[in-house]
Design a protein around this motif. Structure first.
Motif, PDB file in Angstrom:
ATOM      1  N   ASN A   1       0.816  -1.201   0.000  1.00  0.00           N
ATOM      2  CA  ASN A   1       0.000   0.000   0.000  1.00  0.00           C
ATOM      3  C   ASN A   1       0.858   1.263   0.000  1.00  0.00           C
ATOM      4  O   ASN A   1       0.329   2.365   0.023  1.00  0.00           O
ATOM      5  CB  ASN A   1      -0.940   0.010   1.209  1.00  0.00           C
ATOM      6  CG  ASN A   1      -2.062   1.012   1.067  1.00  0.00           C
ATOM      7  OD1 ASN A   1      -2.475   1.338  -0.033  1.00  0.00           O
ATOM      8  ND2 ASN A   1      -2.536   1.525   2.195  1.00  0.00           N
ATOM      9  N   HIS A   2       2.184   1.074   0.011  1.00  0.00           N
ATOM     10  CA  HIS A   2       3.107   2.201  -0.010  1.00  0.00           C
ATOM     11  C   HIS A   2       4.324   1.808  -0.846  1.00  0.00           C
ATOM     12  O   HIS A   2       4.741   0.648  -0.848  1.00  0.00           O
ATOM     13  CB  HIS A   2       3.559   2.571   1.410  1.00  0.00           C
ATOM     14  CG  HIS A   2       2.440   3.002   2.305  1.00  0.00           C
ATOM     15  ND1 HIS A   2       1.915   4.277   2.269  1.00  0.00           N
ATOM     16  CD2 HIS A   2       1.735   2.326   3.248  1.00  0.00           C
ATOM     17  CE1 HIS A   2       0.936   4.367   3.156  1.00  0.00           C
ATOM     18  NE2 HIS A   2       0.816   3.197   3.763  1.00  0.00           N
TER      19      HIS A   2
ATOM     20  N   ARG B   1       7.342   2.264  -0.321  1.00  0.00           N
ATOM     21  CA  ARG B   1       8.459   1.740   0.482  1.00  0.00           C
ATOM     22  C   ARG B   1       8.356   0.235   0.690  1.00  0.00           C
ATOM     23  O   ARG B   1       9.350  -0.405   1.051  1.00  0.00           O
ATOM     24  CB  ARG B   1       8.510   2.440   1.830  1.00  0.00           C
ATOM     25  CG  ARG B   1       7.276   2.212   2.715  1.00  0.00           C
ATOM     26  CD  ARG B   1       7.412   2.860   4.072  1.00  0.00           C
ATOM     27  NE  ARG B   1       6.223   2.666   4.897  1.00  0.00           N
ATOM     28  CZ  ARG B   1       5.222   3.519   4.961  1.00  0.00           C
ATOM     29  NH1 ARG B   1       5.258   4.649   4.253  1.00  0.00           N
ATOM     30  NH2 ARG B   1       4.164   3.276   5.724  1.00  0.00           N
ATOM     31  N   ASP B   2       7.168  -0.328   0.466  1.00  0.00           N
ATOM     32  CA  ASP B   2       6.970  -1.763   0.683  1.00  0.00           C
ATOM     33  C   ASP B   2       7.053  -2.578  -0.604  1.00  0.00           C
ATOM     34  O   ASP B   2       6.816  -3.791  -0.583  1.00  0.00           O
ATOM     35  CB  ASP B   2       5.609  -2.010   1.352  1.00  0.00           C
ATOM     36  CG  ASP B   2       5.507  -1.335   2.716  1.00  0.00           C
ATOM     37  OD1 ASP B   2       6.528  -1.320   3.435  1.00  0.00           O
ATOM     38  OD2 ASP B   2       4.419  -0.825   3.047  1.00  0.00           O
TER      39      ASP B   2
ATOM     40  N   HIS C   1      -4.671  -1.298  -2.977  1.00  0.00           N
ATOM     41  CA  HIS C   1      -3.346  -1.883  -2.867  1.00  0.00           C
ATOM     42  C   HIS C   1      -2.860  -2.342  -4.240  1.00  0.00           C
ATOM     43  O   HIS C   1      -3.641  -2.531  -5.158  1.00  0.00           O
ATOM     44  CB  HIS C   1      -3.353  -3.088  -1.919  1.00  0.00           C
ATOM     45  CG  HIS C   1      -3.759  -2.761  -0.521  1.00  0.00           C
ATOM     46  ND1 HIS C   1      -5.056  -2.468  -0.173  1.00  0.00           N
ATOM     47  CD2 HIS C   1      -3.033  -2.681   0.630  1.00  0.00           C
ATOM     48  CE1 HIS C   1      -5.116  -2.211   1.122  1.00  0.00           C
ATOM     49  NE2 HIS C   1      -3.898  -2.336   1.624  1.00  0.00           N
TER      50      HIS C   1
ATOM     51  N   HIS D   1      -4.581   9.157  -2.188  1.00  0.00           N
ATOM     52  CA  HIS D   1      -3.495   8.236  -1.831  1.00  0.00           C
ATOM     53  C   HIS D   1      -3.217   7.273  -2.976  1.00  0.00           C
ATOM     54  O   HIS D   1      -2.073   7.071  -3.373  1.00  0.00           O
ATOM     55  CB  HIS D   1      -3.841   7.454  -0.568  1.00  0.00           C
ATOM     56  CG  HIS D   1      -2.925   6.291  -0.331  1.00  0.00           C
ATOM     57  ND1 HIS D   1      -1.631   6.456   0.105  1.00  0.00           N
ATOM     58  CD2 HIS D   1      -3.098   4.945  -0.488  1.00  0.00           C
ATOM     59  CE1 HIS D   1      -1.044   5.271   0.205  1.00  0.00           C
ATOM     60  NE2 HIS D   1      -1.919   4.344  -0.140  1.00  0.00           N
ATOM     61  N   TRP D   2      -4.281   6.683  -3.519  1.00  0.00           N
ATOM     62  CA  TRP D   2      -4.008   5.669  -4.525  1.00  0.00           C
ATOM     63  C   TRP D   2      -3.629   6.275  -5.871  1.00  0.00           C
ATOM     64  O   TRP D   2      -2.893   5.662  -6.637  1.00  0.00           O
ATOM     65  CB  TRP D   2      -5.106   4.626  -4.574  1.00  0.00           C
ATOM     66  CG  TRP D   2      -6.058   4.553  -5.712  1.00  0.00           C
ATOM     67  CD1 TRP D   2      -5.780   4.432  -7.025  1.00  0.00           C
ATOM     68  CD2 TRP D   2      -7.478   4.505  -5.609  1.00  0.00           C
ATOM     69  NE1 TRP D   2      -6.928   4.331  -7.765  1.00  0.00           N
ATOM     70  CE2 TRP D   2      -7.991   4.366  -6.919  1.00  0.00           C
ATOM     71  CE3 TRP D   2      -8.378   4.562  -4.549  1.00  0.00           C
ATOM     72  CZ2 TRP D   2      -9.349   4.296  -7.190  1.00  0.00           C
ATOM     73  CZ3 TRP D   2      -9.722   4.474  -4.816  1.00  0.00           C
ATOM     74  CH2 TRP D   2     -10.195   4.345  -6.118  1.00  0.00           C
TER      75      TRP D   2
ATOM     76  N   ARG E   1      -1.619   8.856  -6.041  1.00  0.00           N
ATOM     77  CA  ARG E   1      -0.180   9.060  -5.847  1.00  0.00           C
ATOM     78  C   ARG E   1       0.562   7.737  -5.968  1.00  0.00           C
ATOM     79  O   ARG E   1       1.641   7.664  -6.581  1.00  0.00           O
ATOM     80  CB  ARG E   1       0.093   9.684  -4.475  1.00  0.00           C
ATOM     81  CG  ARG E   1      -0.278  11.159  -4.376  1.00  0.00           C
ATOM     82  CD  ARG E   1       0.337  11.783  -3.150  1.00  0.00           C
ATOM     83  NE  ARG E   1      -0.075  11.114  -1.928  1.00  0.00           N
ATOM     84  CZ  ARG E   1      -1.162  11.427  -1.236  1.00  0.00           C
ATOM     85  NH1 ARG E   1      -1.949  12.419  -1.643  1.00  0.00           N
ATOM     86  NH2 ARG E   1      -1.471  10.787  -0.133  1.00  0.00           N
ATOM     87  N   LEU E   2      -0.005   6.689  -5.382  1.00  0.00           N
ATOM     88  CA  LEU E   2       0.620   5.369  -5.445  1.00  0.00           C
ATOM     89  C   LEU E   2       0.735   4.902  -6.895  1.00  0.00           C
ATOM     90  O   LEU E   2       1.801   4.446  -7.333  1.00  0.00           O
ATOM     91  CB  LEU E   2      -0.196   4.360  -4.627  1.00  0.00           C
ATOM     92  CG  LEU E   2       0.301   2.910  -4.591  1.00  0.00           C
ATOM     93  CD1 LEU E   2       1.646   2.832  -3.878  1.00  0.00           C
ATOM     94  CD2 LEU E   2      -0.727   2.017  -3.897  1.00  0.00           C
TER      95      LEU E   2
ATOM     96  N   TYR F   1       4.307   4.748  -8.868  1.00  0.00           N
ATOM     97  CA  TYR F   1       4.747   3.408  -9.270  1.00  0.00           C
ATOM     98  C   TYR F   1       5.035   3.355 -10.764  1.00  0.00           C
ATOM     99  O   TYR F   1       6.093   2.886 -11.190  1.00  0.00           O
ATOM    100  CB  TYR F   1       3.701   2.356  -8.897  1.00  0.00           C
ATOM    101  CG  TYR F   1       4.031   0.983  -9.427  1.00  0.00           C
ATOM    102  CD1 TYR F   1       5.024   0.213  -8.834  1.00  0.00           C
ATOM    103  CD2 TYR F   1       3.380   0.462 -10.538  1.00  0.00           C
ATOM    104  CE1 TYR F   1       5.368  -1.038  -9.328  1.00  0.00           C
ATOM    105  CE2 TYR F   1       3.703  -0.780 -11.040  1.00  0.00           C
ATOM    106  CZ  TYR F   1       4.696  -1.528 -10.435  1.00  0.00           C
ATOM    107  OH  TYR F   1       5.039  -2.762 -10.938  1.00  0.00           O
TER     108      TYR F   1
END
Length: 234
Positions: free
Chosen positions: A14-15, A17-18, A62, A108-109, A111-112, A116
């Motif tokens: 979900n981020h 960094r992961d 996610h 949020h998503w 930006r994700l 990505y």
């Protein structure tokens, strides 16, 4: 059989960094929440429940990753993946385009998704799913514009092609390729963008999509087919 049939759930993030700390190529599937992305992934991977569609479209926020290589999906399903034999990751990106999602979650998503597709070095290509009856919505075009500067391939899969007659299919495909050809870089050169028709219901375009994805992922061919009781029909 297609190497895509080896697909197994790998991880969900979900981020940024992961994100998986792997170096193998990644192929990302993107599209509006009602474009049939999960169904297409399941059919291409010959599995019924690999990719899940949320009961409330647009709520999944996610990135789900599936592994290709290092394990056989139909045999010892829960055994760990041999990372030395990992060949590719398939990334199932959150669907976009539904207004019911709260503003914070949507931001949020977005930006994700944007970060990505723009920054992930391992991302080799984008598979963009669009409803053949309503392709190139504003959000689809935003996704293309996010990804185009990378210079990497986009393969557009126009889903629900069974809803079109022959003439409509020909016209939609021609218009879609013309739209993709209109994207050019600073030097006026076109991007490696391709398009095809697809129908999960009528099983149209499965072989074409499989071959293209395997090419983009650098997968070199099939493996021994599973026995009938081990394989799941899509």
């Amino acid at each position: 059989m297609s190497k895509l049939w080896q697909a197994r759930f790998f991880t969900t993030v979900n981020h940024l960094r992961d994100l998986p700390r792997t170096t193998v190529p990644e192929i990302a599937f993107a599209g509006r929440s009602n474009a049939g992305k999960s169904t297409a992934i399941n059919i291409l991977c010959n599995q019924k429940g690999l990719a899940f569609a949320s009961k409330t479209p647009g709520r999944t926020q996610h990135i789900n990753f599936f592994s290709i290589g290092g394990a056989h999906v139909a045999m010892h399903r829960h055994d760990p993946i041999n990372m030395d034999e990992l060949e590719c990751l398939v990334a199932d990106l959150p669907g976009y385009g539904y207004a019911e999602v709260s503003g914070d979650a949507k931001n949020h998503w977005q930006r994700l998704l944007g970060d990505y597709v723009q920054r992930r070095d391992q991302l080799a290509a984008l598979i963009l799913m669009m409803d053949a009856r309503r392709p190139f919505t504003e959000l689809d075009q935003q996704m293309i514009e996010w990804f185009a500067p990378t210079g990497k391939p986009i393969h557009c899969i126009l889903t629900k092609a069974d809803k079109l007659n022959r003439n409509e299919s020909i016209n939609v495909l021609r218009q879609a390729q013309a739209k993709l050809d209109s994207y050019v870089d600073e030097d006026g050169e076109g991007f490696p963008f391709t398009v095809q028709l697809f129908s999960a219901l009528k099983r149209i375009g499965i072989e074409e999509a499989t071959a293209k994805i395997e090419e983009l992922a650098g997968l070199t061919g099939g493996d021994d087919a599973p026995t009938p009781d081990e394989s799941e029909e899509a």
